[in-house]
Design a protein around this motif. Structure first.
Motif, PDB file in Angstrom:
ATOM      1  N   LYS A 182       0.901  -1.099  -0.020  1.00  0.00           N
ATOM      2  CA  LYS A 182      -0.032   0.071  -0.043  1.00  0.00           C
ATOM      3  C   LYS A 182       0.815   1.232  -0.167  1.00  0.00           C
ATOM      4  CE  LYS A 182      -4.155  -2.236   0.278  1.00  0.00           C
ATOM      5  NZ  LYS A 182      -5.018  -1.994  -0.869  1.00  0.00           N
ATOM      6  N   SER A 183       2.174   1.396   0.799  1.00  0.00           N
ATOM      7  CA  SER A 183       2.899   2.583   0.534  1.00  0.00           C
ATOM      8  C   SER A 183       3.643   2.646  -0.381  1.00  0.00           C
ATOM      9  CB  SER A 183       3.753   2.509   1.869  1.00  0.00           C
ATOM     10  OG  SER A 183       4.530   1.381   1.857  1.00  0.00           O
ATOM     11  N   LYS A 184       3.611   1.633  -1.629  1.00  0.00           N
ATOM     12  CA  LYS A 184       4.463   1.967  -2.781  1.00  0.00           C
ATOM     13  C   LYS A 184       5.860   1.987  -2.651  1.00  0.00           C
ATOM     14  CE  LYS A 184       0.072   3.688  -4.732  1.00  0.00           C
ATOM     15  NZ  LYS A 184      -0.369   2.234  -5.578  1.00  0.00           N
ATOM     16  N   ASP A 185       6.487   3.144  -3.097  1.00  0.00           N
ATOM     17  CA  ASP A 185       7.862   3.234  -3.161  1.00  0.00           C
ATOM     18  C   ASP A 185       8.426   3.361  -1.729  1.00  0.00           C
ATOM     19  OD1 ASP A 185       7.674   3.167  -5.841  1.00  0.00           O
ATOM     20  OD2 ASP A 185       8.393   5.488  -5.809  1.00  0.00           O
ATOM     21  N   LEU A 186       7.675   3.765  -0.724  1.00  0.00           N
ATOM     22  CA  LEU A 186       8.299   3.584   0.586  1.00  0.00           C
ATOM     23  C   LEU A 186       8.408   2.196   1.141  1.00  0.00           C
ATOM     24  CD1 LEU A 186       5.906   6.249   2.614  1.00  0.00           C
ATOM     25  CD2 LEU A 186       8.278   6.386   1.611  1.00  0.00           C
ATOM     26  N   ALA A 187       7.537   1.144   0.641  1.00  0.00           N
ATOM     27  CA  ALA A 187       7.987  -0.102   0.976  1.00  0.00           C
ATOM     28  C   ALA A 187       9.160  -0.727   0.359  1.00  0.00           C
ATOM     29  CB  ALA A 187       6.587  -0.856   0.355  1.00  0.00           C
ATOM     30  N   LEU A 188       9.323  -0.358  -0.816  1.00  0.00           N
ATOM     31  CA  LEU A 188      10.806  -0.696  -1.415  1.00  0.00           C
ATOM     32  C   LEU A 188      11.757  -0.050  -0.805  1.00  0.00           C
ATOM     33  CD1 LEU A 188      12.449  -1.855  -3.751  1.00  0.00           C
ATOM     34  CD2 LEU A 188      12.039   0.184  -5.004  1.00  0.00           C
ATOM     35  N   LEU A 189      11.631   1.355  -0.195  1.00  0.00           N
ATOM     36  CA  LEU A 189      12.868   1.878   0.545  1.00  0.00           C
ATOM     37  C   LEU A 189      13.109   1.170   1.740  1.00  0.00           C
ATOM     38  CD1 LEU A 189      12.074   5.576  -0.262  1.00  0.00           C
ATOM     39  CD2 LEU A 189      13.952   4.161  -1.581  1.00  0.00           C
ATOM     40  N   ARG A 190      12.044   0.943   2.352  1.00  0.00           N
ATOM     41  CA  ARG A 190      12.270   0.257   3.645  1.00  0.00           C
ATOM     42  C   ARG A 190      12.773  -1.053   3.571  1.00  0.00           C
ATOM     43  NH1 ARG A 190      10.183   0.113   9.000  1.00  0.00           N
ATOM     44  NH2 ARG A 190      11.311  -1.491  10.076  1.00  0.00           N
ATOM     45  N   LEU A 191      12.243  -1.947   2.273  1.00  0.00           N
ATOM     46  CA  LEU A 191      12.704  -3.387   2.329  1.00  0.00           C
ATOM     47  C   LEU A 191      14.283  -3.397   1.892  1.00  0.00           C
ATOM     48  CD1 LEU A 191      12.211  -6.339   2.410  1.00  0.00           C
ATOM     49  CD2 LEU A 191      11.493  -6.049  -0.094  1.00  0.00           C
ATOM     50  N   GLU A 192      14.560  -2.292   1.283  1.00  0.00           N
ATOM     51  CA  GLU A 192      16.110  -2.375   0.913  1.00  0.00           C
ATOM     52  C   GLU A 192      17.096  -2.178   2.140  1.00  0.00           C
ATOM     53  OE1 GLU A 192      16.617   0.807  -1.713  1.00  0.00           O
ATOM     54  OE2 GLU A 192      15.995   0.012  -3.555  1.00  0.00           O
ATOM     55  N   ARG A 193      16.280  -1.249   3.035  1.00  0.00           N
ATOM     56  CA  ARG A 193      17.202  -1.128   4.136  1.00  0.00           C
ATOM     57  C   ARG A 193      17.075  -2.310   5.200  1.00  0.00           C
ATOM     58  NH1 ARG A 193      15.650  -0.552   8.872  1.00  0.00           N
ATOM     59  NH2 ARG A 193      16.550   0.746  10.795  1.00  0.00           N
ATOM     60  N   ASP A 194      15.801  -2.905   5.281  1.00  0.00           N
ATOM     61  CA  ASP A 194      15.734  -4.255   5.979  1.00  0.00           C
ATOM     62  C   ASP A 194      16.816  -5.341   5.592  1.00  0.00           C
ATOM     63  OD1 ASP A 194      14.103  -3.063   7.787  1.00  0.00           O
ATOM     64  OD2 ASP A 194      12.194  -3.389   6.460  1.00  0.00           O
ATOM     65  N   LEU A 195      16.894  -5.495   4.151  1.00  0.00           N
ATOM     66  CA  LEU A 195      17.590  -6.497   3.652  1.00  0.00           C
ATOM     67  C   LEU A 195      19.127  -6.197   3.961  1.00  0.00           C
ATOM     68  CD1 LEU A 195      16.209  -6.986  -0.028  1.00  0.00           C
ATOM     69  CD2 LEU A 195      15.856  -8.449   2.093  1.00  0.00           C
ATOM     70  N   GLN A 196      19.633  -5.240   3.636  1.00  0.00           N
ATOM     71  CA  GLN A 196      20.952  -4.685   4.199  1.00  0.00           C
ATOM     72  C   GLN A 196      21.322  -4.909   5.665  1.00  0.00           C
ATOM     73  OE1 GLN A 196      20.548  -0.617   2.746  1.00  0.00           O
ATOM     74  NE2 GLN A 196      22.287  -0.892   1.422  1.00  0.00           N
ATOM     75  N   ARG A 197      20.117  -4.710   6.518  1.00  0.00           N
ATOM     76  CA  ARG A 197      20.571  -4.829   7.962  1.00  0.00           C
ATOM     77  C   ARG A 197      20.475  -6.312   8.399  1.00  0.00           C
ATOM     78  NH1 ARG A 197      17.838  -0.985  12.132  1.00  0.00           N
ATOM     79  NH2 ARG A 197      19.932   0.434  11.619  1.00  0.00           N
ATOM     80  N   TYR A 198      19.353  -7.040   7.840  1.00  0.00           N
ATOM     81  CA  TYR A 198      18.947  -8.396   8.304  1.00  0.00           C
ATOM     82  C   TYR A 198      19.749  -9.540   7.436  1.00  0.00           C
ATOM     83  CZ  TYR A 198      15.872  -5.790  11.295  1.00  0.00           C
ATOM     84  OH  TYR A 198      15.547  -4.946  12.287  1.00  0.00           O
ATOM     85  N   ALA A 199      19.945  -9.396   6.204  1.00  0.00           N
ATOM     86  CA  ALA A 199      20.075 -10.258   5.068  1.00  0.00           C
ATOM     87  C   ALA A 199      20.950  -9.768   4.098  1.00  0.00           C
ATOM     88  CB  ALA A 199      18.912 -10.972   4.509  1.00  0.00           C
ATOM     89  N   PRO A 200      22.448  -9.481   4.171  1.00  0.00           N
ATOM     90  CA  PRO A 200      23.332  -8.935   3.451  1.00  0.00           C
ATOM     91  C   PRO A 200      23.387  -9.609   1.979  1.00  0.00           C
ATOM     92  CG  PRO A 200      24.170  -8.718   5.700  1.00  0.00           C
ATOM     93  CD  PRO A 200      23.003  -9.463   5.666  1.00  0.00           C
ATOM     94  N   ASP A 201      23.158 -11.075   2.549  1.00  0.00           N
ATOM     95  CA  ASP A 201      23.514 -11.959   1.351  1.00  0.00           C
ATOM     96  C   ASP A 201      22.351 -11.734   0.172  1.00  0.00           C
ATOM     97  OD1 ASP A 201      21.633 -12.997   3.408  1.00  0.00           O
ATOM     98  OD2 ASP A 201      21.611 -14.862   2.367  1.00  0.00           O
ATOM     99  N   ILE A 202      21.071 -11.567   0.973  1.00  0.00           N
ATOM    100  CA  ILE A 202      19.987 -11.395  -0.161  1.00  0.00           C
ATOM    101  C   ILE A 202      19.995  -9.786  -0.746  1.00  0.00           C
ATOM    102  CG2 ILE A 202      17.460 -11.182  -0.517  1.00  0.00           C
ATOM    103  CD1 ILE A 202      18.656 -13.924   0.231  1.00  0.00           C
ATOM    104  N   ALA A 203      20.435  -8.941   0.150  1.00  0.00           N
ATOM    105  CA  ALA A 203      20.808  -7.640  -0.434  1.00  0.00           C
ATOM    106  C   ALA A 203      21.570  -7.556  -1.793  1.00  0.00           C
ATOM    107  CB  ALA A 203      21.193  -6.696   0.778  1.00  0.00           C
ATOM    108  N   LYS A 204      22.733  -8.199  -1.693  1.00  0.00           N
ATOM    109  CA  LYS A 204      23.626  -8.447  -2.513  1.00  0.00           C
ATOM    110  C   LYS A 204      23.156  -8.828  -4.177  1.00  0.00           C
ATOM    111  CE  LYS A 204      28.602  -9.706  -3.140  1.00  0.00           C
ATOM    112  NZ  LYS A 204      29.714 -10.341  -2.604  1.00  0.00           N
ATOM    113  N   GLN A 205      22.411  -9.896  -3.832  1.00  0.00           N
ATOM    114  CA  GLN A 205      21.632 -10.457  -4.949  1.00  0.00           C
ATOM    115  C   GLN A 205      20.742  -9.344  -5.800  1.00  0.00           C
ATOM    116  OE1 GLN A 205      18.979 -13.641  -4.506  1.00  0.00           O
ATOM    117  NE2 GLN A 205      20.282 -14.527  -2.870  1.00  0.00           N
ATOM    118  N   PHE A 206      20.313  -8.219  -5.146  1.00  0.00           N
ATOM    119  CA  PHE A 206      19.629  -7.146  -5.811  1.00  0.00           C
ATOM    120  C   PHE A 206      20.516  -5.908  -6.024  1.00  0.00           C
ATOM    121  CE2 PHE A 206      16.222  -9.363  -3.622  1.00  0.00           C
ATOM    122  CZ  PHE A 206      15.462  -9.649  -4.572  1.00  0.00           C
TER     123      PHE A 206
END
Length: 232
Positions: A182-206
């Motif tokens: 529902k929050s559109k781009d905000l959701a993407l920005l937040r997920l980027e941050r969460d991946l960097q913090r909680y799953a660097p291996d997945i963040a690297k895939q993107f």
């Protein structure tokens, strides 16, 4: 049916006029069941055969959360060859055949032509308890009622741990992910941050590199909200 075909033709023509390649697709659900899903599936297959080559080139079918499960759209694919978009939330809402996640997604990805990168949808269900106004029968007054979560509804943001679990279970498979939030781009920005913090291996895939200092949650949302306000 004629109106639906006309809508598909218009959307296809728009993408063609924009000179977009085959990565630009038109995503649809199977629609009504017409009494039962087997009858509805047969009707869908017959209608698909009447579509123009231009429409079939861009049309893709998605499993839904109420009527046509992943197993059922796979059967429709067998009768048509239409590529399939896997929807993660819909899969958990409607999977009476109890298909296994990775194998199902692998089968969906194989339905795509080699020239196009397969796509899947990811979203998280709403979890909040909502207060809603309901009209009192035979009265002009309204009352407040508590509405429990509807698991078919999309949340404002994507739950990062569900996303991380899904991505790790799909290691080795190649696809693009479309977020539905529902929050559109905000959701993407937040997920980027969460991946960097909680799953660097997945963040690297993107292609996300771990920042030396991650922005705090509030500033990330505030900056994005300010940008959205300026655009309006």
């Amino acid at each position: 049916v004629q109106k639906s075909v006309a809508d598909l033709a218009a959307q296809t023509q728009m993408l063609d006029l924009m000179e977009l390649d085959d990565e630009a697709v038109v995503v649809v659900h199977a629609g009504g069941t017409y009494g039962d899903t087997e009858t509805g599936s047969a009707r869908w297959v017959q209608t698909y055969k009447l579509l123009s080559p231009e429409i079939r080139r861009r049309l893709v079918l998605e499993n839904d959360d109420l009527r046509y499960s992943a197993a059922q759209v796979l059967r429709i694919h067998e009768g048509t060859g239409v590529p399939l978009v896997f929807d993660h939330q819909h899969f958990w809402c409607l999977n009476p055949e109890q298909l296994e996640l990775r194998d199902t997604i692998r089968r969906f990805l194989r339905t795509w032509p080699g020239r196009v990168r397969p796509k899947i949808h990811f979203s998280s269900p709403r979890t909040e308890l909502r207060q809603l106004k309901r009209k009192i029968p035979k009265s002009r007054k309204k009352k407040l009622v508590l509405q429990p979560p509807l698991w078919t509804g999309h949340a404002d943001f994507c739950q990062p741990f569900e996303f991380i679990t899904m991505m790790r279970s799909l290691e080795g498979l190649k696809f693009d992910v479309m977020l539905e939030a529902k929050s559109k781009d905000l959701a993407l920005l937040r997920l980027e941050r969460d991946l960097q913090r909680y799953a660097p291996d997945i963040a690297k895939q993107f292609g996300l590199e771990l920042s030396a200092r991650l922005p705090d949650e509030l500033s990330t949302i505030t900056v994005a909200a300010d940008l959205a306000s300026e655009e309006e």
